[in-house]
Design an enzyme around this catalytic site. Structure first.
Site, PDB file in Angstrom:
ATOM      1  N   ASN A 129      30.559  -7.305  60.396  1.00 19.30           N
ATOM      2  CA  ASN A 129      30.416  -6.786  61.769  1.00 19.30           C
ATOM      3  C   ASN A 129      30.838  -7.790  62.832  1.00 19.30           C
ATOM      4  OD1 ASN A 129      28.120  -8.223  60.931  1.00 19.30           O
ATOM      5  ND2 ASN A 129      26.801  -7.169  62.394  1.00 19.30           N
ATOM      6  N   LYS A 152      32.316 -17.423  52.347  1.00 23.00           N
ATOM      7  CA  LYS A 152      32.727 -16.213  51.633  1.00 23.00           C
ATOM      8  C   LYS A 152      32.665 -15.085  52.635  1.00 23.00           C
ATOM      9  CE  LYS A 152      31.760 -12.811  49.705  1.00 23.00           C
ATOM     10  NZ  LYS A 152      32.273 -11.489  50.164  1.00 23.00           N
ATOM     11  N   GLY A 205      23.382 -10.406  56.415  1.00 24.33           N
ATOM     12  CA  GLY A 205      23.743  -9.108  55.854  1.00 24.33           C
ATOM     13  C   GLY A 205      22.518  -8.239  55.639  1.00 24.33           C
ATOM     14  N   SER A 206      22.574  -7.419  54.600  1.00 28.15           N
ATOM     15  CA  SER A 206      21.510  -6.438  54.381  1.00 28.15           C
ATOM     16  C   SER A 206      20.280  -7.086  53.742  1.00 28.15           C
ATOM     17  CB  SER A 206      22.019  -5.321  53.475  1.00 28.15           C
ATOM     18  OG  SER A 206      22.353  -5.842  52.207  1.00 28.15           O
ATOM     19  N   VAL A 207      19.137  -6.444  53.889  1.00 21.22           N
ATOM     20  CA  VAL A 207      17.897  -6.960  53.312  1.00 21.22           C
ATOM     21  C   VAL A 207      18.020  -7.041  51.792  1.00 21.22           C
ATOM     22  CG1 VAL A 207      15.431  -6.532  53.004  1.00 21.22           C
ATOM     23  CG2 VAL A 207      16.495  -6.069  55.215  1.00 21.22           C
ATOM     24  N   THR A 209      20.642  -7.315  49.795  1.00 22.20           N
ATOM     25  CA  THR A 209      21.497  -8.407  49.328  1.00 22.20           C
ATOM     26  C   THR A 209      20.838  -9.751  49.635  1.00 22.20           C
ATOM     27  OG1 THR A 209      23.442  -7.017  49.608  1.00 22.20           O
ATOM     28  CG2 THR A 209      23.841  -9.355  49.403  1.00 22.20           C
ATOM     29  N   CYS A 261      23.329  -6.624  64.020  1.00 21.70           N
ATOM     30  CA  CYS A 261      21.988  -6.861  63.477  1.00 21.70           C
ATOM     31  C   CYS A 261      20.955  -6.804  64.586  1.00 21.70           C
ATOM     32  CB  CYS A 261      21.937  -8.185  62.740  1.00 21.70           C
ATOM     33  SG  CYS A 261      22.640  -9.536  63.673  1.00 21.70           S
ATOM     34  N   GLU A 438      19.399 -19.972  63.398  1.00 23.19           N
ATOM     35  CA  GLU A 438      20.761 -20.435  63.633  1.00 23.19           C
ATOM     36  C   GLU A 438      20.935 -20.619  65.132  1.00 23.19           C
ATOM     37  OE1 GLU A 438      23.631 -18.917  60.582  1.00 23.19           O
ATOM     38  OE2 GLU A 438      22.482 -17.110  60.979  1.00 23.19           O
TER      39      GLU A 438
HETATM   40  P1  NAI Z   1      25.860  -6.783  52.232  1.00 26.82           P
HETATM   41  O1  NAI Z   1      24.636  -7.474  52.698  1.00 26.82           O
HETATM   42  O2  NAI Z   1      25.898  -6.402  50.796  1.00 26.82           O
HETATM   43  O3  NAI Z   1      27.154  -7.720  52.515  1.00 26.82           O
HETATM   44  C1  NAI Z   1      27.153  -8.853  53.343  1.00 26.82           C
HETATM   45  C2  NAI Z   1      27.901  -9.999  52.666  1.00 26.82           C
HETATM   46  O4  NAI Z   1      27.247 -10.330  51.441  1.00 26.82           O
HETATM   47  C3  NAI Z   1      29.346  -9.684  52.271  1.00 26.82           C
HETATM   48  O5  NAI Z   1      30.128 -10.845  52.433  1.00 26.82           O
HETATM   49  C4  NAI Z   1      29.233  -9.353  50.803  1.00 26.82           C
HETATM   50  O6  NAI Z   1      30.418  -9.541  50.083  1.00 26.82           O
HETATM   51  C5  NAI Z   1      28.185 -10.342  50.366  1.00 26.82           C
HETATM   52  N1  NAI Z   1      27.443 -10.024  49.142  1.00 26.82           N
HETATM   53  C6  NAI Z   1      27.136  -8.799  48.641  1.00 26.82           C
HETATM   54  N2  NAI Z   1      26.430  -8.910  47.511  1.00 26.82           N
HETATM   55  C7  NAI Z   1      26.276 -10.235  47.283  1.00 26.82           C
HETATM   56  C8  NAI Z   1      25.613 -10.987  46.268  1.00 26.82           C
HETATM   57  N3  NAI Z   1      24.956 -10.407  45.262  1.00 26.82           N
HETATM   58  N4  NAI Z   1      25.643 -12.336  46.350  1.00 26.82           N
HETATM   59  C9  NAI Z   1      26.281 -12.954  47.358  1.00 26.82           C
HETATM   60  N5  NAI Z   1      26.925 -12.298  48.341  1.00 26.82           N
HETATM   61  C10 NAI Z   1      26.917 -10.953  48.303  1.00 26.82           C
HETATM   62  O7  NAI Z   1      26.069  -5.560  53.174  1.00 26.82           O
HETATM   63  P2  NAI Z   1      27.082  -4.301  53.074  1.00 26.82           P
HETATM   64  O8  NAI Z   1      27.036  -3.714  51.721  1.00 26.82           O
HETATM   65  O9  NAI Z   1      28.399  -4.708  53.586  1.00 26.82           O
HETATM   66  O10 NAI Z   1      26.408  -3.309  54.110  1.00 26.82           O
HETATM   67  C11 NAI Z   1      25.245  -2.587  53.749  1.00 26.82           C
HETATM   68  C12 NAI Z   1      24.303  -2.472  54.903  1.00 26.82           C
HETATM   69  O11 NAI Z   1      23.839  -3.767  55.243  1.00 26.82           O
HETATM   70  C13 NAI Z   1      24.887  -1.939  56.187  1.00 26.82           C
HETATM   71  O12 NAI Z   1      24.873  -0.551  56.196  1.00 26.82           O
HETATM   72  C14 NAI Z   1      23.968  -2.542  57.223  1.00 26.82           C
HETATM   73  O13 NAI Z   1      22.840  -1.733  57.374  1.00 26.82           O
HETATM   74  C15 NAI Z   1      23.543  -3.845  56.617  1.00 26.82           C
HETATM   75  N6  NAI Z   1      24.280  -4.983  57.194  1.00 26.82           N
HETATM   76  C16 NAI Z   1      23.632  -5.799  58.069  1.00 26.82           C
HETATM   77  C17 NAI Z   1      24.292  -6.849  58.659  1.00 26.82           C
HETATM   78  C18 NAI Z   1      23.608  -7.736  59.634  1.00 26.82           C
HETATM   79  O14 NAI Z   1      24.244  -8.349  60.471  1.00 26.82           O
HETATM   80  N7  NAI Z   1      22.318  -7.898  59.559  1.00 26.82           N
HETATM   81  C19 NAI Z   1      25.704  -7.129  58.405  1.00 26.82           C
HETATM   82  C20 NAI Z   1      26.286  -6.242  57.413  1.00 26.82           C
HETATM   83  C21 NAI Z   1      25.587  -5.206  56.854  1.00 26.82           C
END
Ligand code: NAI
Ligand code: MG
Length: 459
Positions: A129, A152, A205-207, A209, A261, A438
């Site tokens: 995002n 990454k 990222g997501s909770v 992950t 976020c 941060e």
């Molecule tokens: P995600 O949390 O899976 O991805 C974020 C990052 O983590 C990406 O770089 C991804 O490649 C990496 N990642 C994924 N699985 C991993 C693992 N097991 N180990 C290490 N790195 C890993 O989020 P995703 O699937 O892109 O989006 C899902 C939901 O997460 C969205 O619908 C949104 O609700 C939320 N989200 C929240 C964000 C925030 O700023 N808080 C940012 C992105 C997504």
């Protein structure tokens, strides 16, 4: 792998699908480079960061176009992100040589002092995002503190992290100090988090992950900083400046199509002004110009077709439960091309406090309205989710504003201007929004370790 232009919904560029071997190579490079980098005088590290900031500014037009194309966000927002990234490097360039230790009062016969050391090899898992801003927010303080970096980026938006690494190299950063491994979370992210030589992981990222990252980091006892979403309230008291509040809410939920976020996704509003504010918001939502990011619209597409279907499913659920949709609620296309992954700016009125649209992060342009009658009720609604990232308060009552700031369970509170602040202000969440801070000087601490030395020197 291919990366997509969300405004057209089609692939436009390819990039390397990194895997565990690439992660190993990057960690080896970081370990080797770290021996010298960690010993470099902090002021010298700062000079390199300052040159990087200048290069980001010089390359701003190119960076902004690529960020807009890769993520879908309107070009003006991408320009703001690039300027913010430059500012981040300037801030940590200046702060690099402010890291200093303490001396401890052990008395005449002892000498006690602390040494601030770099944390070592740091991993940065970046979401789609705010690709460049989030990369800068982690990389700049890590480098300032003397750490080495492996970033990454998200598989949806890898381009600007690669460009940033190139600019850092041009700024004089020695080879191996900052590395980028592109690829998926499973193939590249997880091996990086699990690598025993990585000593710190910053994850945004997501909770779910974030929980996986914490578990993967645990066997090596690697410390983690988690910045995970929110369901942030914007509280409007009856005496608020309505113009400012309406303006603030439009930005809080429709900027980057709500994929923030810290989006202000819940409007917690005094029932006395509910009708007026909501009707003005509906009017604003319906008048936003929509289109491909590079055409400088006020409102762009969602980042991926997956995100579009997630947002649509949340809104469909609300419709099925009989909630009142005041405007929006459907996937749409760019009116000029008939393409792209857009979702209408959406407002859902009077949602019950336990409804999923109140409790769950939607991560899209969906504002949920929660009217209240008393200030106590406002606070209870504001604190009534599992998240605690940020909150907004609009009121002319100084004491009421600061009472709410005191009582709201969140890492950051904005008063009378949503998103007020800058790189100077520490940022991070409470509860399921994560932990660690941060930005600000707090980030330098996050990438440092304290070594205490106590010596008997005799009388
Ligand atoms: P995600 O949390 O899976 O991805 C974020 C990052 O983590 C990406 O770089 C991804 O490649 C990496 N990642 C994924 N699985 C991993 C693992 N097991 N180990 C290490 N790195 C890993 O989020 P995703 O699937 O892109 O989006 C899902 C939901 O997460 C969205 O619908 C949104 O609700 C939320 N989200 C929240 C964000 C925030 O700023 N808080 C940012 C992105 C997504
Ligand atoms: Mg893309």
């Amino acid at each position: 792998m291919e990366t997509f232009d969300p405004g057209l919904g089609r692939a436009y560029h390819s990039f390397a699908a990194g895997d565990a071997d690439d992660v190993d190579a990057a960690v080896d490079a970081a370990l080797r480079a770290g021996r010298d980098w960690g010993k470099t005088r902090p002021a010298a590290r700062g000079s390199i960061l300052a040159r990087a900031a200048a290069l980001i500014r010089a390359e701003a037009p190119r960076l902004a176009v690529i960020e807009s194309l890769d993520s879908g966000k309107p070009l003006a927002e991408a320009e703001g992100d690039v300027a913010g990234a430059a500012r981040t490097f300037e801030y940590y360039a200046a702060a690099a040589n402010t890291l200093q230790g303490d001396s401890f009062p052990l008395g005449h016969d002892y000498l006690g002092y602390s040494i601030i050391e770099p944390a070592g090899v740091t991993a940065h898992i970046i979401p789609w995002n705010y690709p460049l801003s989030t990369a800068a927010r982690g990389i700049a303080p890590a480098l300032a503190a003397g750490c080495t970096v492996i970033a990454k980026p998200a598989e949806q938006t890898p381009m600007t992290a690669l460009l940033l690494a190139e600019l850092l190299h041009r700024a004089g950063l020695p080879a191996g100090v900052c590395n980028v491994v592109t690829g998926t979370g499973m193939e590249a992210g997880a091996p990086l988090v699990r690598h025993p030589a990585v000593r710190h992981v910053s994850f945004t990222g997501s909770v779910q992950t974030g929980v996986n990252v914490m578990q993967d980091a645990a066997p090596s006892v690697t410390r983690v900083l988690l910045e995970l979403g929110g369901k942030s309230p914007v509280i409007i008291l009856a005496d608020a400046d309505i113009d400012a509040a309406v303006e603030g809410i439009v930005g809080a939920i429709f900027e980057n199509a709500g994929q923030i976020c810290s989006a202000g996704s819940r409007l917690v509003i005094d029932r006395k002004i509910h009708g007026e504010v909501v009707s003005r918001l509906v009017e604003r939502a319906q008048s936003l110009t929509i289109g491909h990011g590079l055409r400088r619209p006020q409102f762009g597409p969602l980042n991926s077709v997956e995100q579009l279907s997630r947002v649509a499913a949340h809104v469909e659920g609300a419709r099925t439960r009989g909630l009142s949709l005041l405007t929006g609620g459907r996937p749409i296309v760019d009116p000029q091309t008939g393409k792209g992954w857009f979702f209408e700016p959406t407002i859902i009125d009077a949602a019950p406090a336990d409804d999923p649209v109140v409790q769950q992060e939607i991560f899209g342009p969906v504002l949920v309205v929660q009217p209240f009658d008393t200030d106590e009720e406002a606070l209870a609604l504001a604190n009534g989710t599992e998240y605690g990232l940020v909150a907004g308060v609009y009121t002319r009552d100084f004491s009421a504003a600061h009472r709410l700031a005191r009582d709201i369970d969140a890492g950051q509170v904005f008063i009378n201007e949503y998103f007020a602040g800058g790189i100077e202000v520490p940022f991070g969440g409470n509860k399921r929004s994560g932990f660690g801070r941060e930005k600000g000087l707090a980030a330098l601490e996050a990438y440092s370790r304290v070594k205490s030395v106590a010596a008997r020197i005799g009388g």
